[in-house]
Design an enzyme around this catalytic site. Structure first.
Site, PDB file in Angstrom:
ATOM      1  N   ARG A  11     -12.788  -2.058   1.870  1.00 42.22           N
ATOM      2  CA  ARG A  11     -12.321  -3.420   2.435  1.00 42.22           C
ATOM      3  C   ARG A  11     -12.260  -3.263   3.995  1.00 42.22           C
ATOM      4  NH1 ARG A  11      -6.217  -2.482   0.215  1.00 42.22           N
ATOM      5  NH2 ARG A  11      -6.038  -4.330   1.600  1.00 42.22           N
ATOM      6  N   THR A 127      10.631  -3.663   2.990  1.00 43.68           N
ATOM      7  CA  THR A 127       9.395  -2.992   2.088  1.00 43.68           C
ATOM      8  C   THR A 127       9.334  -3.899   1.080  1.00 43.68           C
ATOM      9  OG1 THR A 127       8.973  -1.295   0.563  1.00 43.68           O
ATOM     10  CG2 THR A 127      11.364  -1.994   0.812  1.00 43.68           C
ATOM     11  N   LEU A 130       8.850  -2.435  -5.021  1.00 44.20           N
ATOM     12  CA  LEU A 130      10.035  -2.374  -6.096  1.00 44.20           C
ATOM     13  C   LEU A 130      10.453  -0.928  -6.281  1.00 44.20           C
ATOM     14  CD1 LEU A 130       8.772  -4.929  -8.506  1.00 44.20           C
ATOM     15  CD2 LEU A 130      10.150  -5.226  -6.576  1.00 44.20           C
ATOM     16  N   ARG A 131       9.274   0.141  -6.190  1.00 43.01           N
ATOM     17  CA  ARG A 131       9.764   1.566  -6.150  1.00 43.01           C
ATOM     18  C   ARG A 131      10.713   2.076  -5.204  1.00 43.01           C
ATOM     19  NH1 ARG A 131       7.924   5.592  -3.596  1.00 43.01           N
ATOM     20  NH2 ARG A 131       6.331   4.411  -2.652  1.00 43.01           N
ATOM     21  N   ARG A 149       5.017  -7.234   3.823  1.00 48.57           N
ATOM     22  CA  ARG A 149       3.655  -7.048   3.291  1.00 48.57           C
ATOM     23  C   ARG A 149       2.932  -7.087   4.589  1.00 48.57           C
ATOM     24  NH1 ARG A 149       0.317  -9.540  -0.847  1.00 48.57           N
ATOM     25  NH2 ARG A 149      -1.313  -7.736  -0.255  1.00 48.57           N
ATOM     26  N   ASN A 151      -0.977  -5.361   6.551  1.00 47.51           N
ATOM     27  CA  ASN A 151      -1.555  -4.081   6.723  1.00 47.51           C
ATOM     28  C   ASN A 151      -0.615  -3.402   7.596  1.00 47.51           C
ATOM     29  OD1 ASN A 151      -2.039  -4.579   9.330  1.00 47.51           O
ATOM     30  ND2 ASN A 151      -3.846  -5.664   8.875  1.00 47.51           N
ATOM     31  N   VAL A 152      -0.951  -1.759   7.866  1.00 52.99           N
ATOM     32  CA  VAL A 152      -0.034  -0.909   8.525  1.00 52.99           C
ATOM     33  C   VAL A 152       0.480  -1.652   9.893  1.00 52.99           C
ATOM     34  CG1 VAL A 152       0.413   1.074   9.369  1.00 52.99           C
ATOM     35  CG2 VAL A 152      -0.569   1.069   7.087  1.00 52.99           C
ATOM     36  N   THR A 154       0.241  -4.670  10.977  1.00 53.92           N
ATOM     37  CA  THR A 154       1.276  -5.800  10.834  1.00 53.92           C
ATOM     38  C   THR A 154       2.565  -5.425  10.858  1.00 53.92           C
ATOM     39  OG1 THR A 154      -0.854  -6.937   9.802  1.00 53.92           O
ATOM     40  CG2 THR A 154       1.429  -8.111   9.589  1.00 53.92           C
ATOM     41  N   ARG A 155       2.808  -4.501   9.827  1.00 54.23           N
ATOM     42  CA  ARG A 155       4.147  -4.263   9.357  1.00 54.23           C
ATOM     43  C   ARG A 155       4.878  -3.479  10.618  1.00 54.23           C
ATOM     44  NH1 ARG A 155       3.599  -1.772   3.289  1.00 54.23           N
ATOM     45  NH2 ARG A 155       1.764  -2.816   2.714  1.00 54.23           N
TER      46      ARG A 155
HETATM   47  N1  LIG Z   1       0.001  -0.159  -1.099  1.00 58.66           N
HETATM   48  C1  LIG Z   1      -0.600  -0.087   0.056  1.00 58.66           C
HETATM   49  C2  LIG Z   1      -0.793   1.302   0.442  1.00 58.66           C
HETATM   50  N2  LIG Z   1      -1.874   2.007  -0.338  1.00 58.66           N
HETATM   51  C3  LIG Z   1      -2.089   3.187   0.253  1.00 58.66           C
HETATM   52  C4  LIG Z   1      -1.228   3.212   1.594  1.00 58.66           C
HETATM   53  C5  LIG Z   1      -1.039   4.320   2.251  1.00 58.66           C
HETATM   54  C6  LIG Z   1      -1.901   5.500   2.182  1.00 58.66           C
HETATM   55  C7  LIG Z   1      -1.820   6.167   0.648  1.00 58.66           C
HETATM   56  O1  LIG Z   1      -0.920   6.221  -0.001  1.00 58.66           O
HETATM   57  O2  LIG Z   1      -2.606   7.052   0.410  1.00 58.66           O
HETATM   58  C8  LIG Z   1      -0.471   1.982   1.386  1.00 58.66           C
HETATM   59  C9  LIG Z   1       0.370   1.601   2.548  1.00 58.66           C
HETATM   60  C10 LIG Z   1       1.911   2.126   2.149  1.00 58.66           C
HETATM   61  O3  LIG Z   1       2.355   2.153   1.141  1.00 58.66           O
HETATM   62  O4  LIG Z   1       2.484   2.036   3.058  1.00 58.66           O
END
Ligand SMILES: NCc1[nH]cc(CCC(=O)O)c1CC(=O)O
Length: 313
Positions: A11, A127, A130-131, A149, A151-152, A154-155
């Protein structure tokens, strides 16, 4: 080894590209002279970043395009965050390598407050997991959980714009992208049990491509593999992944493996937990055992409620 090239389907998100570059570097280091290239692609999940994942067909969206590229022989391997990899693979593909795990914890990130415990009553926490929500609200029912949501980068930008008092992200993603200094405090796994596979990178490829399997061998990390195997067995038995309120985390204790699992109501107040210790070689059976115990405690009803709202993952 032959002079063939290894093409990595990835990706285009910063984290995915980092992970692909990491695997490329490790392969080149293990096999001097080997040619490795990246084949970046846009997934449907990336195009729909503003919808809750659970509402648009689950996390499998991110993986499908990469798998199609492997099956069509447009690429040779796909690099995944293990927590995003569905339990089952299409005919002809499989997971052939799991690399050493990075920090598996969730990270508390805030520009104002030092830790979860110091968040004032009613704080807004970002966040979309749900976990994470189930565990946060059980501990702190006063918090307001807001959708987050993207990418990192953006968050983090949304946090910096003042939309949240704090956000929760995987520590591993922040560390890999060079944002370790944004981790205000790592949350203990006792307070936020991670998603199965969190922090580990895995490599998918064609089942029949034994030349690639051999080239991947030096990247295998046995300890990570046995831990993630137990975690994925638990997830698989519960039909879950990281878009459902299921957490699981395994560590090794000598010859033994200690696996903890959790299913929680996303609204908080009802966290079911189970754990087991047993021989590492029984990793899969231990995962199933903890999943069974969670089901006996009522996990089915919680998951049914979530699947009912979102459709099957
Ligand atoms: N769900 C998206 C995702 N998939 C993997 C990671 C982080 C890297 C990893 O866990 O290996 C993330 C971002 C997050 O949850 O903050």
């Amino acid at each position: 080894m032959s002079s063939r090239e290894i093409r990595i389907a990835t990706r285009k998100s910063a984290l995915a590209l980092w992970q692909a570059e990491y695997v490329k570097a490790r392969l080149e280091q293990a096999h001097p002279g080997l040619k490795v290239s990246l084949v970046p692609m846009v997934s449907r999940g990336d195009k729909l970043l503003d919808s809750p994942l659970s509402k648009i067909g689950g996390k499998g969206l991110f993986v499908k395009e990469l798998e199609t590229a492997l099956l069509d022989n447009e690429a040779d391997i796909a690099v995944h965050s293990m927590k995003d990899v569905p339990m089952d693979f299409p005919e002809g593909l499989g997971l052939f390598c799991i690399c050493e795990r990075e920090d598996p914890r969730d990270a508390f990130v805030s520009n104002t407050f030092a830790s979860l415990d110091e968040l004032p009553l009613g704080s807004i926490v970002g966040t979309s997991s749900l976990r994470r929500q189930a565990q946060l609200l059980t501990r702190r029912p006063d918090l307001q959980i807001r959708f987050l949501r993207g990418n990192v980068n953006t968050r983090l930008a949304k946090l910096d714009a003042g939309e949240y008092d704090a956000i929760i992200l995987a520590a591993a993603g922040l560390i890999r992208l060079g944002f370790e200094d944004r981790i205000t405090s790592a949350i203990s796994v006792d307070d936020s049990l991670p998603a199965g596979g969190q922090g580990a990178v895995g490599i998918e490829c064609r089942t029949a491509d034994s030349e690639i399997h051999a080239l991947l061998k030096p990247l295998d990390h046995a300890d990570t593999e046995v831990r993630v195997t137990a975690e994925r067995a638990l997830n698989k038995h519960l039909n879950g992944g990281c878009q459902v309120p299921i957490a699981c985390y395994a560590v090794l204790e000598g010859e033994n493996l200690w696996l903890r699992g959790l299913v929680g109501d996303p609204d908080g107040g009802n966290l079911l937990t189970a754990e087991v210790r047993g021989p590492q070689r029984d990793a899969t059976a231990l995962g199933i055992q903890v999943a069974e115990e969670l089901l006996e405690k009522g996990a089915g009803a919680i998951l049914q409620k979530v699947y009912g709202e979102a459709g099957p993952q």
